[in-house]
Design a protein around this motif. Structure first.
Motif, PDB file in Angstrom:
ATOM      1  N   VAL A 105     -11.366   2.756  -3.060  1.00  0.00           N
ATOM      2  CA  VAL A 105     -11.502   1.306  -3.148  1.00  0.00           C
ATOM      3  C   VAL A 105     -10.429   0.654  -2.295  1.00  0.00           C
ATOM      4  CG1 VAL A 105     -11.257  -0.645  -4.711  1.00  0.00           C
ATOM      5  CG2 VAL A 105     -12.572   1.321  -5.411  1.00  0.00           C
ATOM      6  N   HIS A 106     -10.841  -0.302  -1.493  1.00  0.00           N
ATOM      7  CA  HIS A 106      -9.849  -1.086  -0.762  1.00  0.00           C
ATOM      8  C   HIS A 106     -10.235  -2.545  -0.844  1.00  0.00           C
ATOM      9  CE1 HIS A 106     -12.749  -1.196   2.587  1.00  0.00           C
ATOM     10  NE2 HIS A 106     -12.927   0.093   2.350  1.00  0.00           N
ATOM     11  N   TYR A 107      -9.242  -3.410  -0.871  1.00  0.00           N
ATOM     12  CA  TYR A 107      -9.533  -4.834  -0.991  1.00  0.00           C
ATOM     13  C   TYR A 107      -8.351  -5.623  -0.435  1.00  0.00           C
ATOM     14  CZ  TYR A 107      -6.637  -4.271  -5.170  1.00  0.00           C
ATOM     15  OH  TYR A 107      -5.624  -3.962  -6.029  1.00  0.00           O
ATOM     16  N   PRO A 108      -8.611  -6.818   0.053  1.00  0.00           N
ATOM     17  CA  PRO A 108      -7.512  -7.618   0.591  1.00  0.00           C
ATOM     18  C   PRO A 108      -6.560  -8.025  -0.520  1.00  0.00           C
ATOM     19  CG  PRO A 108      -9.552  -8.870   0.580  1.00  0.00           C
ATOM     20  CD  PRO A 108      -9.908  -7.478   0.223  1.00  0.00           C
ATOM     21  N   ASP A 109      -5.269  -7.998  -0.217  1.00  0.00           N
ATOM     22  CA  ASP A 109      -4.246  -8.326  -1.203  1.00  0.00           C
ATOM     23  C   ASP A 109      -4.137  -9.837  -1.308  1.00  0.00           C
ATOM     24  OD1 ASP A 109      -2.188  -8.460  -2.891  1.00  0.00           O
ATOM     25  OD2 ASP A 109      -0.756  -7.356  -1.655  1.00  0.00           O
ATOM     26  N   ASN A 120     -16.712  -2.283  -1.432  1.00  0.00           N
ATOM     27  CA  ASN A 120     -15.580  -2.546  -0.559  1.00  0.00           C
ATOM     28  C   ASN A 120     -15.945  -3.578   0.493  1.00  0.00           C
ATOM     29  OD1 ASN A 120     -13.755  -0.739  -1.683  1.00  0.00           O
ATOM     30  ND2 ASN A 120     -14.708   0.964  -0.616  1.00  0.00           N
ATOM     31  N   PRO A 121     -14.982  -4.416   0.876  1.00  0.00           N
ATOM     32  CA  PRO A 121     -15.288  -5.360   1.951  1.00  0.00           C
ATOM     33  C   PRO A 121     -15.537  -4.615   3.269  1.00  0.00           C
ATOM     34  CG  PRO A 121     -13.010  -5.571   1.237  1.00  0.00           C
ATOM     35  CD  PRO A 121     -13.639  -4.594   0.329  1.00  0.00           C
ATOM     36  N   SER A 159      -3.259  -8.581   7.970  1.00  0.00           N
ATOM     37  CA  SER A 159      -3.462  -9.067   6.607  1.00  0.00           C
ATOM     38  C   SER A 159      -3.107  -7.941   5.641  1.00  0.00           C
ATOM     39  CB  SER A 159      -4.911  -9.514   6.402  1.00  0.00           C
ATOM     40  OG  SER A 159      -5.762  -8.417   6.557  1.00  0.00           O
ATOM     41  N   ASP A 160      -2.753  -8.309   4.431  1.00  0.00           N
ATOM     42  CA  ASP A 160      -2.343  -7.316   3.437  1.00  0.00           C
ATOM     43  C   ASP A 160      -3.564  -6.682   2.786  1.00  0.00           C
ATOM     44  OD1 ASP A 160       0.443  -7.660   3.699  1.00  0.00           O
ATOM     45  OD2 ASP A 160       0.225  -9.600   2.715  1.00  0.00           O
ATOM     46  N   VAL A 161      -3.512  -5.359   2.680  1.00  0.00           N
ATOM     47  CA  VAL A 161      -4.640  -4.618   2.125  1.00  0.00           C
ATOM     48  C   VAL A 161      -4.131  -3.684   1.039  1.00  0.00           C
ATOM     49  CG1 VAL A 161      -6.433  -2.941   2.646  1.00  0.00           C
ATOM     50  CG2 VAL A 161      -5.866  -4.665   4.310  1.00  0.00           C
ATOM     51  N   GLY A 218      -2.493   5.075  -4.873  1.00  0.00           N
ATOM     52  CA  GLY A 218      -2.660   3.793  -4.198  1.00  0.00           C
ATOM     53  C   GLY A 218      -1.521   3.493  -3.250  1.00  0.00           C
ATOM     54  N   VAL A 219      -1.785   2.577  -2.373  1.00  0.00           N
ATOM     55  CA  VAL A 219      -0.761   2.089  -1.452  1.00  0.00           C
ATOM     56  C   VAL A 219      -1.225   0.732  -0.950  1.00  0.00           C
ATOM     57  CG1 VAL A 219      -1.696   3.047   0.697  1.00  0.00           C
ATOM     58  CG2 VAL A 219       0.760   2.823   0.440  1.00  0.00           C
ATOM     59  N   SER A 220      -0.265  -0.122  -0.601  1.00  0.00           N
ATOM     60  CA  SER A 220      -0.662  -1.382   0.035  1.00  0.00           C
ATOM     61  C   SER A 220       0.064  -1.477   1.370  1.00  0.00           C
ATOM     62  CB  SER A 220      -0.351  -2.578  -0.857  1.00  0.00           C
ATOM     63  OG  SER A 220       0.957  -2.474  -1.346  1.00  0.00           O
TER      64      SER A 220
END
Lengths: 464, 146
Positions: free
Chosen positions: A294-298, A315-316, A323-325, A378-380
Motif C-alpha cells: 500500500v502506498h499513499y500520499p502523506d 493505490n493511487p 511530494s511526501d509518500v 513501512g517507510v515514508s
C-alpha cells in the motif's frame, strides 16, 4: 450455493492442513523396496508432517515426474541406488525441468554406491562438484565417532551448523551432534549466488578414497571448510535442491545412536537435523509471502494498512514530484504450519526501491506493526525531482529465503500550473512585483494625464 | 461644427512647419559659433526641446524616462541580489520593456512631425490601441509572475 461454499471451505481447509507451502505430494525414488526398512522413521516423520509419500523404483514403468505437462509431484526425494543409471524418467534434463516448474529435490548421495550419471550431470549443471571416483568419502581424524569408526575415522560427529553469516537466518540450528557417516563431500562453485552451504566439514576433514592403496593422500579432492557435507541451491524461481552427502543421515540406524567423540558419550540428533533439512527443502520453512503493498500520499494522517484481502489495495496511480509518500508492505513467513510475522535477521533489512530504470531511492523498511500472521513494514519518503514512470519495488533475495520481487507502477508528474507557490509567498519576488505595479501605476497616471491634457492642447491649437 | 474645427486646426500646423524650419536655422548657426562650449549646446538643445515639443510628446517622454528608470532599477537589483524567482524578474522587467515599446509606438504615431506617415491613423485610434495593448501586457505580466 450453500453446498458450494461448504465444499470451497473444505478445500481451503485441506490446503491449510497440507504442511508444505507448495503442496504435499512427495515422490521417493528408492531402488529396492527392502531399503525402505532403513528409512521408516524418516518416512514416518514426513507422513506425520502431512506429506503424501509415493515410493517408486527408478525402474518402474509408471514413474514420471510430469503428468499432462504439469508436475505430478511437488517434491522429490532421491535416495541412492545401486544401478548406475536412473532410467528414462529421471534424466538430468527432466530433473531440471522439475525444478523449473518449482519442484523441490532432496538428493541423498552415498559413497557405497556410484553416483548415477543423471545426478552427476544435474550437479554439474548447478555448479556443485563431487569426487568423480566411486567410494571417495570424507574423513576427519579429530571429529570421528570412536565407537563405530575407531579405525576408519569416516563417521563424522559435528555440531549443528551456525548461521551462514550475519544477516542470514539459520534454519538448521539445533542441539546435539549430527553423525555424518561416509559422506560424499561437495565443493560449491564460486560463481553461483544461488548456492549456499548448509553443513560444512570441519577444518580437519578431507576427502579420500579408501580404495587407493597409497599410504599418503597426495591430491585430495578437497579439504577442510571447502568441503560441504550438506549443500543447498535455491533457483531464481525459489525451487530448492539440497544435496545430502550421506544418505545414512536419514537412516533409522543413526537417528538416535549412541556415539563417542573424544572419549565422551553422546547421542546423535540426526532425526532433528533430517527434519530441519527436509523442512527447508520441501518449503515448510523459509518461505516468504508478500501480502498487500500500500502506498499513499502523506497528508499528515497515517493510514492503517488493512490486511484483509476483501479490500483491494486501492493505490493511487499518480504522484507529484517532491511530494511526501507513505509506503507499507505486509510480509509473512511460512513456518511449518502457518504464516507468521516475518522478522529479518539481525543486520538485515527489507528494502524498498523507488525506481525508474535504476532506483532513485533505496530505503530500509522498518517494522511498523504486526498482525497475527504478518509484519507490516513501512517507510515514508519524498518522491525525487524527476517525473516519469516509477516502480515501488520490493526486491528481497536472501539465502535460504524464497525470492521476493514485487512491483507497483505509478506515474510521477511534474508540478501542475497552480501548484507552484504564489509570487508573494516568495520574498525574493517582492521587488519585481513592485516593478510591475509601479509600471502599472505609472501607466494609469500617464493615461489620466493624457486624457486631461487633450482639451488643453485643443484649446492651445484653437488659440493658435 | 467638425469641419470648422478641422479648418483652424490644420492651419496652425501648416504655419508651425515653416516656423520650425526658421528656428532650426539659428540653432545650427549657434552650434557652429560656440561648438566648444558643451554646456551651451546641451542648454540649447534642452531649450529647443522645451520650446518646440508639443505638451503631449513631453508627457510621453516623461513616461518613457520613468520606464527606463524603473527597468534599470530592476535590472541592477537582479544583477546584485540574484535572479531567484526568475519568472518574477522576467515579468517585472518585461513589463517595463513592453510598456516602453508600446509608449514609443504611441509617440511615433502621435508625433505631429510624423503626420504624413500616419495620415490614416487618428490620435484617438492610436491611443485606444495603446490602452488595449497595455492592458494586455499588464495582464500577461501579472499572470506570469503568478
Amino acid at each position: 450455493m450453500r453446498w458450494l461454499f461448504a465444499s470451497l471451505l473444505l478445500a481451503l481447509l485441506g490446503a491449510v492442513q497440507a504442511i508444505s507451502y507448495t503442496g504435499g505430494r512427495l515422490l521417493v525414488v528408492l531402488e529396492e523396496q527392502s531399503e525402505r526398512e532403513k528409512y521408516t522413521a524418516f518416512f514416518g516423520d514426513l507422513e506425520s508432517r502431512g506429506f503424501h509419500l509415493t515410493v517408486e523404483s527408478p525402474k518402474s514403468e509408471s514413474l514420471s515426474l510430469f503428468k499432462h505437462g504439469a508436475r505430478a509431484y511437488d517434491h522429490l526425494l532421491l535416495l541412492p541406488a545401486k544401478s548406475k543409471g536412473l532410467g528414462p524418467a529421471l534424466t538430468a534434463n527432466l530433473l531440471l525441468d522439475f525444478m523449473r516448474s518449482e519442484g523441490n529435490i532432496l538428493l541423498a548421495l552415498s559413497s557405497d554406491h556410484a553416483t548415477p550419471t543423471a545426478v552427476q550431470s544435474l550437479l554439474l549443471e548447478v555448479d556443485i562438484q563431487i569426487p568423480s571416483d566411486k567410494g571417495a568419502l570424507v574423513v576427519d581424524h579429530f571429529n570421528y565417532d570412536e565407537k563405530s569408526a575407531a579405525d576408519k575415522h569416516d563417521v563424522l560427529l559435528l555440531p549443528f551448523p551456525q548461521g551462514l553469516k550475519t544477516g542470514v537466518k539459520n534454519y538448521f540450528a539445533g542441539e546435539g551432534v549430527i553423525a555424518v557417516p561416509k559422506a560424499v563431500g561437495q565443493v560449491l562453485g564460486n560463481d553461483s549466488p544461488l548456492l549456499a552451504p548448509v553443513l560444512r566439514a570441519p577444518s580437519t576433514a578431507y576427502s579420500y578414497n579408501p580404495k587407493d592403496e597409497a599410504d599418503i593422500v597426495e591430491e585430495p579432492f578437497a579439504v577442510g571448510g571447502q568441503l560441504n557435507l550438506v549443500s543447498s541451491l535455491q533457483a531464481h524461481n525459489s525451487a530448492r535442491l539440497t544435496v545430502l552427502g550421506s544418505a545414512e543421515i536419514l537412516q533409522n540406524a543413526w537417528f538416535a545412536e549412541k556415539a563417542t567423540i573424544k572419549g565422551k558419550a553422546v547421542t546423535t540428533a540426526n532425526r532433528d537435523f533430517a527434519a530441519k533439512v527436509s523442512e527447508w527443502t520441501f518449503k515448510e520453512t523459509g518461505v516468504l509471502k508478500v501480502g498487500k503493498l500500500v502506498h499513499y500520499p502523506d497528508e499528515g494522517v497515517s493510514k492503517k494498512l488493512n490486511s484483509s484481502l476483501a479490500i483491494p489495495e486501492n493505490n493511487p496511480k499518480i504522484y507529484r514530484i517532491k511530494s511526501d509518500v507513505n509506503f507499507q508492505v505486509e510480509v509473512s513467513e511460512y513456518s511449518l504450519t502457518h504464516l507468521t510475522p516475518y522478522k529479518p535477521a539481525f543486520g538485515d533489512h527489507v528494502q524498498l526501491e523507488f525506481s525508474m530504470l535504476s532506483p532513485f531511492q533505496r530505503l530500509n523498511l522498518a517494522p511498523i506493526s504486526q498482525t497475527a500472521n504478518s509484519t507490516i513494514f513501512g517507510v515514508s519518503f519524498k518522491t525525487p525531482d524527476q517525473h516519469g514512470i516509477f516502480n515501488f519495488r520490493i526486491n528481497y533475495q536472501r539465502p535460504f529465503l524464497t525470492n521476493v520481487d514485487e512491483k507497483r507502477q505509478v506515474t510521477v508528474r511534474h508540478f501542475a500550473h497552480d501548484e507552484w507557490p504564489r509570487s508573494w509567498q516568495i520574498s525574493g519576488a517582492w521587488v519585481w512585483i513592485g516593478g510591475i505595479w509601479v509600471t502599472v501605476a505609472g501607466w494609469v497616471a500617464f493615461v489620466a494625464l493624457w486624457l486631461w491634457s487633450k482639451p488643453a492642447e485643443g484649446s492651445l491649437k484653437k488659440t493658435q | 461644427m467638425p469641419p470648422k474645427q478641422r479648418g483652424p486646426s490644420t492651419v496652425p500646423s501648416q504655419t508651425s512647419t515653416p516656423a520650425k524650419s526658421s528656428t532650426s536655422a539659428p540653432a545650427k548657426s549657434s552650434k557652429s559659433t560656440s561648438s566648444t562650449d558643451a554646456q551651451d549646446i546641451v542648454r540649447q538643445v534642452w531649450n529647443n526641446y522645451v520650446k518646440k515639443t508639443p505638451q503631449r510628446v513631453k508627457l510621453l517622454d516623461a513616461f518613457l524616462g520613468f520606464l527606463v528608470v524603473v527597468a534599470a532599477l530592476q535590472f541592477f537589483y537582479c544583477l546584485i541580489v540574484g535572479n531567484f524567482p526568475f519568472n518574477a524578474f522576467l515579468a517585472g522587467f518585461s513589463a517595463t520593456v513592453g510598456q516602453f515599446v508600446l509608449t514609443a509606438s504611441l509617440r511615433i504615431q502621435t508625433n505631429p512631425e510624423n503626420k504624413k506617415e500616419f495620415e490614416s491613423i487618428s490620435h484617438e485610434r492610436a491611443f485606444a490601441d495603446f490602452v488595449f495593448g497595455s492592458l494586455l501586457l499588464h495582464f500577461f505580466c501579472v499572470n506570469f509572475i503568478n
